[in-house]
Design a protein around this motif. Structure first.
Motif, PDB file in Angstrom:
ATOM      1  N   GLY A  70      79.733  82.828  34.274  1.00 10.25           N
ATOM      2  CA  GLY A  70      79.196  84.180  34.274  1.00 10.25           C
ATOM      3  C   GLY A  70      80.113  85.160  33.573  1.00 10.25           C
ATOM      4  O   GLY A  70      81.249  84.825  33.223  1.00 10.25           O
ATOM      5  N   ALA A  79      79.005  90.977  26.893  1.00  8.75           N
ATOM      6  CA  ALA A  79      77.773  90.243  27.188  1.00  8.75           C
ATOM      7  C   ALA A  79      76.825  90.318  25.988  1.00  8.75           C
ATOM      8  O   ALA A  79      75.715  90.852  26.060  1.00  8.75           O
ATOM      9  CB  ALA A  79      77.118  90.803  28.436  1.00  8.75           C
ATOM     10  N   LEU A  84      75.582  85.360  26.059  1.00  9.70           N
ATOM     11  CA  LEU A  84      74.513  85.016  26.985  1.00  9.70           C
ATOM     12  C   LEU A  84      73.901  83.657  26.648  1.00  9.70           C
ATOM     13  O   LEU A  84      73.506  82.905  27.548  1.00  9.70           O
ATOM     14  CB  LEU A  84      73.444  86.108  26.978  1.00  9.70           C
ATOM     15  N   LEU A  87      76.263  81.159  28.112  1.00  9.08           N
ATOM     16  CA  LEU A  87      76.058  81.085  29.551  1.00  9.08           C
ATOM     17  C   LEU A  87      74.846  80.221  29.885  1.00  9.08           C
ATOM     18  O   LEU A  87      74.902  79.373  30.792  1.00  9.08           O
ATOM     19  CB  LEU A  87      75.884  82.499  30.117  1.00  9.08           C
ATOM     20  N   ILE A  99      75.336  81.136  38.831  1.00  7.86           N
ATOM     21  CA  ILE A  99      75.721  82.097  37.808  1.00  7.86           C
ATOM     22  C   ILE A  99      76.594  83.162  38.468  1.00  7.86           C
ATOM     23  O   ILE A  99      76.187  83.801  39.437  1.00  7.86           O
ATOM     24  CB  ILE A  99      74.483  82.761  37.177  1.00  7.86           C
ATOM     25  N   ILE A 102      78.954  87.923  38.934  1.00  7.86           N
ATOM     26  CA  ILE A 102      78.323  88.997  38.186  1.00  7.86           C
ATOM     27  C   ILE A 102      78.055  90.158  39.137  1.00  7.86           C
ATOM     28  O   ILE A 102      78.063  89.982  40.357  1.00  7.86           O
ATOM     29  CB  ILE A 102      77.015  88.522  37.521  1.00  7.86           C
ATOM     30  N   GLN A 124      71.951  88.657  33.161  1.00  8.54           N
ATOM     31  CA  GLN A 124      72.419  87.410  33.780  1.00  8.54           C
ATOM     32  C   GLN A 124      71.555  86.998  34.966  1.00  8.54           C
ATOM     33  O   GLN A 124      71.404  85.805  35.244  1.00  8.54           O
ATOM     34  CB  GLN A 124      73.884  87.556  34.184  1.00  8.54           C
TER      35      GLN A 124
END
Length: 287
Positions: A70, A79, A84, A87, A99, A102, A124
């Motif tokens: 995360g 991000a 992303l 991720l 995840i 966050i 996320q």
């Protein structure tokens, strides 16, 4: 008695070539047989490290390691679309079971602005929903922050903002999303604890549960539903009393577990069984 440390930053143990192995062996010897390694790294460029540790750790005297991935709210400006995508790819690994961490952090002046943090958090949550993974939540308000941080974030309340975003993007009935998660290092009130549980979350208690000024955390820990409590170290941070100020490590979760057991009027053995079973219920693949 087997314990689960539901939140540890194992990629921080690099003081010597054998540092991490020694930490893990001490954990296993102390009865900590499962650890959730948090994969935030120093930002998206290194958030894969926890998963690498989880996949590489195997031995009769070592805990079972699972991982998360995360982008921490402090790194929300990182991000990017590429981060992303990374991720999402990491979340596809079976050993990556959540995840996180966050969320929102209105504590430090140099953290990203509120809109940037909320956008990264929301993005996320949707990745977690798509990959059917629970989320590990970080929430820190500006109540005890420096005057500069208080001026920057104003009257914004991270808890209220967090719970509103969760309701809108995670637990809203119209979304069909109900994968739950963990309020990591829970430091809120009894009311915030219940609202978190009502939203489908578990509460994980760290070493600050044992600190003299943490009565509100202890009140929440004593009142929380038995089937929603976990223990963690947040290692290498937040070493519990009587080791406060030292480098924390998963073996020391025994101190926090003992304190939580006392608060709830049960034995350490019962607490270990309860919290480990709660972890397994949240993450069925760890059974």
């Amino acid at each position: 008695m087997f314990l689960t440390d539901s939140h540890a930053h194992l990629d921080f143990y690099t003081e010597t070539p054998t540092d991490r192995d020694e930490v893990l062996r001490r954990a296993y010897a102390a009865g900590v047989h499962t650890i959730l390694a948090i994969g935030i790294g120093d930002g998206p460029a290194t958030m894969h490290q926890a998963l690498e540790i989880a996949n590489a750790t195997n031995g009769p005297d070592l805990p079972k390691i699972y991982a998360t991935a995360g982008i921490h709210p402090q790194e929300a400006t990182s991000a990017t679309k590429e981060a992303l995508a990374k991720l999402t790819a990491l979340a596809a690994d079976p050993r990556c079971i959540a995840i996180g961490e966050i969320g929102l952090d209105y504590y430090h002046f140099d953290n990203p602005d509120i809109a940037t943090q909320q956008l990264a958090f929301t993005a996320q949550m949707y990745i977690a929903a798509q990959t059917r993974k629970p989320i590990i939540i970080h929430c820190r308000t500006s109540e005890l922050a420096t005057p500069q941080a208080k001026e920057k974030y104003g009257t914004a309340d991270a808890w209220e903002d967090l719970l509103a975003l969760i309701e809108q993007h995670w637990t809203h009935p119209g979304h069909g999303i109900a994968h739950g998660g963990i309020m990591h290092c829970f430091s809120g009130t009894v009311e915030q604890a219940q609202r978190s549980i009502d939203a489908g979350f578990h509460l994980s208690f760290a070493g600050n549960l044992t600190y003299p000024k943490a009565q509100s955390i202890r009140d929440a820990a004593a009142a929380a539903s038995a089937d929603r409590i976990l223990v963690e170290t947040d290692a290498p941070f937040l070493a519990p009393i009587p080791l406060r100020g030292q480098r924390n490590e998963p073996a020391l979760v025994t101190h926090t577990a003992a304190a939580l057991a006392t608060l709830r009027g049960i034995s350490p053995e019962e607490l270990a069984t309860l919290t480990t079973n709660n972890f397994k219920n949240l993450f069925p693949t760890t059974r």
